[in-house]
Motif scaffolding. Structure first.
Motif, PDB file in Angstrom:
ATOM      1  N   GLU A   1      20.414 -42.679  -7.910  1.00 60.68           N
ATOM      2  CA  GLU A   1      20.189 -43.884  -7.113  1.00 60.68           C
ATOM      3  C   GLU A   1      20.428 -45.131  -7.950  1.00 60.68           C
ATOM      4  O   GLU A   1      20.177 -45.151  -9.156  1.00 60.68           O
ATOM      5  N   ASP A   2      20.899 -46.184  -7.272  1.00 64.58           N
ATOM      6  CA  ASP A   2      21.080 -47.486  -7.908  1.00 64.58           C
ATOM      7  C   ASP A   2      20.001 -48.437  -7.407  1.00 64.58           C
ATOM      8  O   ASP A   2      19.707 -48.492  -6.201  1.00 64.58           O
ATOM      9  N   TRP A   3      19.455 -49.222  -8.312  1.00 65.22           N
ATOM     10  CA  TRP A   3      18.354 -50.135  -8.011  1.00 65.22           C
ATOM     11  C   TRP A   3      18.660 -51.519  -8.558  1.00 65.22           C
ATOM     12  O   TRP A   3      19.321 -51.671  -9.579  1.00 65.22           O
ATOM     13  N   ILE A   4      18.157 -52.516  -7.845  1.00 64.53           N
ATOM     14  CA  ILE A   4      18.242 -53.899  -8.299  1.00 64.53           C
ATOM     15  C   ILE A   4      16.830 -54.387  -8.604  1.00 64.53           C
ATOM     16  O   ILE A   4      15.889 -54.109  -7.850  1.00 64.53           O
ATOM     17  N   VAL A   5      16.675 -55.062  -9.731  1.00 61.23           N
ATOM     18  CA  VAL A   5      15.418 -55.709 -10.081  1.00 61.23           C
ATOM     19  C   VAL A   5      15.712 -57.211 -10.106  1.00 61.23           C
ATOM     20  O   VAL A   5      16.751 -57.638 -10.611  1.00 61.23           O
ATOM     21  N   TYR A   6      14.826 -58.022  -9.557  1.00 60.79           N
ATOM     22  CA  TYR A   6      15.118 -59.446  -9.370  1.00 60.79           C
ATOM     23  C   TYR A   6      13.802 -60.214  -9.267  1.00 60.79           C
ATOM     24  O   TYR A   6      12.718 -59.631  -9.151  1.00 60.79           O
ATOM     25  N   HIS A   7      13.894 -61.534  -9.311  1.00 58.84           N
ATOM     26  CA  HIS A   7      12.703 -62.319  -9.012  1.00 58.84           C
ATOM     27  C   HIS A   7      12.888 -63.048  -7.681  1.00 58.84           C
ATOM     28  O   HIS A   7      14.002 -63.311  -7.246  1.00 58.84           O
ATOM     29  N   ALA A   8      11.767 -63.344  -7.042  1.00 57.35           N
ATOM     30  CA  ALA A   8      11.761 -64.091  -5.788  1.00 57.35           C
ATOM     31  C   ALA A   8      10.395 -64.744  -5.631  1.00 57.35           C
ATOM     32  O   ALA A   8       9.466 -64.493  -6.407  1.00 57.35           O
ATOM     33  N   LYS A   9      10.268 -65.584  -4.592  1.00 61.07           N
ATOM     34  CA  LYS A   9       9.028 -66.321  -4.343  1.00 61.07           C
ATOM     35  C   LYS A   9       8.524 -66.033  -2.932  1.00 61.07           C
ATOM     36  O   LYS A   9       9.274 -65.568  -2.066  1.00 61.07           O
ATOM     37  N   THR A  10       7.248 -66.355  -2.692  1.00 62.81           N
ATOM     38  CA  THR A  10       6.678 -66.242  -1.346  1.00 62.81           C
ATOM     39  C   THR A  10       6.557 -67.602  -0.678  1.00 62.81           C
ATOM     40  O   THR A  10       5.998 -67.705   0.407  1.00 62.81           O
ATOM     41  N   THR A  11       7.080 -68.646  -1.296  1.00 59.25           N
ATOM     42  CA  THR A  11       7.022 -69.986  -0.722  1.00 59.25           C
ATOM     43  C   THR A  11       8.427 -70.547  -0.562  1.00 59.25           C
ATOM     44  O   THR A  11       9.308 -70.281  -1.382  1.00 59.25           O
ATOM     45  N   SER A  12       8.633 -71.335   0.482  1.00 58.09           N
ATOM     46  CA  SER A  12       9.930 -71.973   0.705  1.00 58.09           C
ATOM     47  C   SER A  12      10.031 -73.321  -0.003  1.00 58.09           C
ATOM     48  O   SER A  12      11.070 -73.976   0.062  1.00 58.09           O
ATOM     49  N   GLN A  13       8.974 -73.733  -0.690  1.00 57.38           N
ATOM     50  CA  GLN A  13       9.017 -75.003  -1.404  1.00 57.38           C
ATOM     51  C   GLN A  13       9.846 -74.875  -2.682  1.00 57.38           C
ATOM     52  O   GLN A  13       9.994 -73.797  -3.252  1.00 57.38           O
ATOM     53  N   ASN A  14      10.382 -76.011  -3.119  1.00 56.29           N
ATOM     54  CA  ASN A  14      11.168 -76.047  -4.339  1.00 56.29           C
ATOM     55  C   ASN A  14      10.220 -76.037  -5.532  1.00 56.29           C
ATOM     56  O   ASN A  14       9.552 -77.027  -5.821  1.00 56.29           O
ATOM     57  N   THR A  15      10.125 -74.917  -6.205  1.00 54.24           N
ATOM     58  CA  THR A  15       9.212 -74.781  -7.335  1.00 54.24           C
ATOM     59  C   THR A  15       9.709 -73.702  -8.286  1.00 54.24           C
ATOM     60  O   THR A  15      10.303 -72.710  -7.857  1.00 54.24           O
ATOM     61  N   TYR A  16       9.460 -73.895  -9.584  1.00 55.02           N
ATOM     62  CA  TYR A  16       9.809 -72.886 -10.574  1.00 55.02           C
ATOM     63  C   TYR A  16       8.663 -71.906 -10.804  1.00 55.02           C
ATOM     64  O   TYR A  16       8.819 -70.916 -11.526  1.00 55.02           O
ATOM     65  N   SER A  17       7.518 -72.173 -10.211  1.00 49.71           N
ATOM     66  CA  SER A  17       6.394 -71.246 -10.300  1.00 49.71           C
ATOM     67  C   SER A  17       6.514 -70.187  -9.209  1.00 49.71           C
ATOM     68  O   SER A  17       7.384 -70.258  -8.349  1.00 49.71           O
ATOM     69  N   ASN A  18       5.620 -69.170  -9.240  1.00 50.16           N
ATOM     70  CA  ASN A  18       5.552 -68.142  -8.203  1.00 50.16           C
ATOM     71  C   ASN A  18       6.770 -67.225  -8.173  1.00 50.16           C
ATOM     72  O   ASN A  18       6.981 -66.497  -7.217  1.00 50.16           O
ATOM     73  N   ARG A  19       7.599 -67.223  -9.223  1.00 49.00           N
ATOM     74  CA  ARG A  19       8.725 -66.299  -9.275  1.00 49.00           C
ATOM     75  C   ARG A  19       8.220 -64.974  -9.861  1.00 49.00           C
ATOM     76  O   ARG A  19       7.878 -64.916 -11.036  1.00 49.00           O
ATOM     77  N   THR A  20       8.189 -63.947  -9.045  1.00 51.90           N
ATOM     78  CA  THR A  20       7.663 -62.658  -9.475  1.00 51.90           C
ATOM     79  C   THR A  20       8.752 -61.596  -9.455  1.00 51.90           C
ATOM     80  O   THR A  20       9.703 -61.665  -8.679  1.00 51.90           O
ATOM     81  N   THR A  21       8.592 -60.587 -10.301  1.00 50.43           N
ATOM     82  CA  THR A  21       9.586 -59.526 -10.444  1.00 50.43           C
ATOM     83  C   THR A  21       9.396 -58.447  -9.384  1.00 50.43           C
ATOM     84  O   THR A  21       8.282 -57.951  -9.185  1.00 50.43           O
ATOM     85  N   ARG A  22      10.484 -58.070  -8.748  1.00 48.10           N
ATOM     86  CA  ARG A  22      10.480 -57.065  -7.681  1.00 48.10           C
ATOM     87  C   ARG A  22      11.664 -56.125  -7.861  1.00 48.10           C
ATOM     88  O   ARG A  22      12.639 -56.460  -8.536  1.00 48.10           O
ATOM     89  N   ALA A  23      11.604 -54.968  -7.219  1.00 48.27           N
ATOM     90  CA  ALA A  23      12.707 -54.001  -7.302  1.00 48.27           C
ATOM     91  C   ALA A  23      12.885 -53.319  -5.959  1.00 48.27           C
ATOM     92  O   ALA A  23      11.926 -53.152  -5.200  1.00 48.27           O
ATOM     93  N   GLN A  24      14.120 -52.927  -5.660  1.00 47.66           N
ATOM     94  CA  GLN A  24      14.398 -52.118  -4.477  1.00 47.66           C
ATOM     95  C   GLN A  24      15.724 -51.401  -4.657  1.00 47.66           C
ATOM     96  O   GLN A  24      16.585 -51.809  -5.441  1.00 47.66           O
ATOM     97  N   LYS A  25      15.885 -50.313  -3.918  1.00 49.57           N
ATOM     98  CA  LYS A  25      17.099 -49.504  -3.999  1.00 49.57           C
ATOM     99  C   LYS A  25      18.235 -50.181  -3.230  1.00 49.57           C
ATOM    100  O   LYS A  25      17.998 -50.859  -2.225  1.00 49.57           O
ATOM    101  N   PHE A  26      19.475 -49.996  -3.711  1.00 50.53           N
ATOM    102  CA  PHE A  26      20.633 -50.437  -2.932  1.00 50.53           C
ATOM    103  C   PHE A  26      21.640 -49.297  -2.831  1.00 50.53           C
ATOM    104  O   PHE A  26      21.544 -48.292  -3.549  1.00 50.53           O
ATOM    105  N   THR A  27      22.587 -49.439  -1.930  1.00 49.32           N
ATOM    106  CA  THR A  27      23.561 -48.379  -1.654  1.00 49.32           C
ATOM    107  C   THR A  27      24.982 -48.931  -1.764  1.00 49.32           C
ATOM    108  O   THR A  27      25.184 -50.085  -2.161  1.00 49.32           O
ATOM    109  N   TRP A  28      25.955 -48.101  -1.374  1.00 48.03           N
ATOM    110  CA  TRP A  28      27.362 -48.476  -1.442  1.00 48.03           C
ATOM    111  C   TRP A  28      28.014 -48.252  -0.085  1.00 48.03           C
ATOM    112  O   TRP A  28      27.778 -47.242   0.563  1.00 48.03           O
ATOM    113  N   ARG A  29      28.841 -49.189   0.323  1.00 45.12           N
ATOM    114  CA  ARG A  29      29.538 -49.091   1.608  1.00 45.12           C
ATOM    115  C   ARG A  29      30.750 -48.159   1.499  1.00 45.12           C
ATOM    116  O   ARG A  29      31.212 -47.828   0.409  1.00 45.12           O
TER     117      ARG A  29
END
Length: 499
Positions: free
Chosen positions: A310-338
């Motif tokens: 399996e191939d996985w992507i690890v990335y950061h994202a936020k739970t707020t739509s405001q412009n901020t450099y805080s609240n960036r947390t690390t997440r992961a999920q599987k991806f596939t191929w077309r």
């Protein structure tokens, strides 16, 4: 959890809110395709509880880490993760992806050189010829003085120890701003890809040849990469499949909710230093998902499951739509191929979405306890005093509900079986102090306030405990710091670790 200004209006509806939350949770649990956890069930004992715990052993929930700019590798039976920490480079290790959030970090690098011991960003590590090379960005306290550096391990271990090896600077950008090193491996050669000064952006994509893992051997070539926003192209990463190399990168300022991933590709046999060999893929390949409460997903990396299937992507994202450099947390999920050979990253999942662990992962045994007393394992939560409950926090909360109170002395007590517990809930402009204790011991003062409202934030991580039954108590103090407008404390979910 509704906005701070509206909470007092809901005090008379506490019982009704709890009933609505429970009914909504039941309905959500019956609907297919939603991002709420699939293993929801009331706390129970006997065969039903055992089945829930077995399911939990093979699942996990984000976040994996509270830091941004993640890079991860699975090697020799262990996941290794780094994120930006600012003053040092730390690494988290775990046999299971599900236990990374509770892993204790190892500091693998600090520096006394004042020219490169500040604002240490975006570490990445690669293995070449039995040694690990750790690439990172640092400065002297001035952002435009960011430069690229590489460390070399003393032995064949991603966690080091490391020694300083070299500064990485292409001759045509010998003293220019540079960040976010990524290593391209193609045809037996290495290339340094990074974000820095070029004729297209201040943070533009560049690739330079390398003669070995720590030496840049030629000028950098600039790329005019598309991105939807004019200001940033950064964090280049690479995939190799279907006869092509795929260069993915992040675009837009990372503080914006529109921070997103774009992509170029070229045949594996082409010269990566010729910009015309790269084909630009139009449109973002991974971007915000407002309906799931995910904003600014990017600065990513790739890893494979323990069994390599399996191939996985690890990335950061936020739970707020405001412009901020805080609240960036690390997440992961599987991806596939077309079918046409391109990677399909899908859409970023909601923060607390329950996912299957990567194939070959030995399992974590983790489980969750929701604020309404539902649990996927041997856990529960009880309340004393006046608490409000409801679904006003929507995508910012696990199962779209939480409890909150500003009444001094009100308590929420999680009962759980395991070795560590993590409390996640809303940080808000009207939140105050809680007193948190384990098994009736000494209380720790925890500030739930944040200048920007964010959801599923890590509020508290317990010390490691003997495996067995324990309690976590959250007591509302009725106090708040000088920047907060009120003294509310939010209870959303707890993540319990059993290994």
């Amino acid at each position: 959890m509704p906005p701070s200004s509206s909470r007092p209006l809901l005090l008379s509806r506490a019982r009704l809110g709890l009933l609505v939350a429970a009914l909504l949770g039941l309905v959500v649990g019956l609907l297919p395709g939603l991002t709420a956890p699939a293993t929801a069930a009331p706390a129970a004992s006997g065969p039903r509880a055992e089945a829930a715990e077995a399911a939990a052993a093979g699942t996990f929930r984000n976040p994996l880490n509270s830091g941004p700019d993640p890079f991860m590798t699975h090697w020799n039976g262990t996941y290794y993760l780094t994120t930006t920490q600012g003053g040092s480079i730390k690494m988290w290790r775990s046999p299971s992806l599900g236990n990374l959030a509770a892993a204790d970090p190892v500091t693998v690098w600090t520096d006394t050189d004042p020219s490169r011991n500040r604002n240490i960003w975006a570490p990445e590590f690669y293995r070449f010829d039995g040694r690990w090379y750790l690439y990172y960005t640092a400065d002297d306290g001035v952002d435009d003085h960011h430069r690229l550096y590489v460390l070399e391990s003393e032995r064949d271990d991603p966690a080091g120890p490391y020694h300083f090896k070299a500064k990485l600077a292409p001759p045509n950008h010998a003293d220019d701003f540079a960040i976010d090193a990524g290593i391209l491996q193609l045809g037996g050669r290495l290339y340094l890809a990074y974000s820095g000064i070029n004729q297209y952006q201040h943070n533009g994509l560049n690739i330079a040849p390398m003669s070995n893992p720590y030496t840049v051997s030629g000028n950098a070539v600039a790329f005019d990469a598309a991105g939807g926003c004019p200001e940033v192209r950064e964090g280049p990463e690479f995939l190799y499949r279907n006869g092509r190399v795929w260069m993915t990168y992040s675009a837009c300022d990372t503080g914006k909710p529109d921070y997103q991933v774009w992509m170029m590709s070229m045949p594996l046999t082409s010269d990566p230093l010729v910009p015309g060999n790269w084909r630009q893929h139009q449109g973002a390949v991974f971007s915000r998902a407002d309906d799931r409460g995910v904003f600014g997903p990017g600065h990513h990396a790739f890893f494979t499951s323990p069994d390599g299937t399996e191939d996985w992507i690890v990335y950061h994202a936020k739970t707020t739509s405001q412009n901020t450099y805080s609240n960036r947390t690390t997440r992961a999920q599987k991806f596939t191929w077309r079918a046409d050979g391109t990677p399909d990253f899908g859409r970023p999942l909601a923060m607390g979405a329950t996912q299957d662990l990567p194939s070959g992962d030995p399992g974590s045994g983790n489980y969750w306890i929701n604020d309404d007393n539902r649990s996927s394992g041997a856990g529960s939560v009880t309340y004393t005093g006046d608490w409000n409950s409801g679904t006003g926090c929507a995508t910012q909360c696990f199962w779209s509900d939480d409890h909150w109170s500003d009444r001094a002395g009100a308590t929420a007590t999680f009962s759980f079986t395991g070795t560590r517990i993590v409390l996640l809930s809303v940080k808000d402009t009207g939140n105050g102090y809680a007193a948190v204790s384990i098994d009736g011991g000494a209380e720790q003062r925890v500030d739930f306030h944040n200048p920007i409202r964010v959801g599923e934030a890590v509020q508290y991580v317990s010390p490691r405990l003997a495996n067995g039954g324990h309690t976590l108590r959250i007591r509302v103090t009725g106090e708040h710091n000088s920047q907060s407008g009120a003294s509310f404390v939010s209870v959303d979910r707890a993540e319990v670790y059993t290994n």
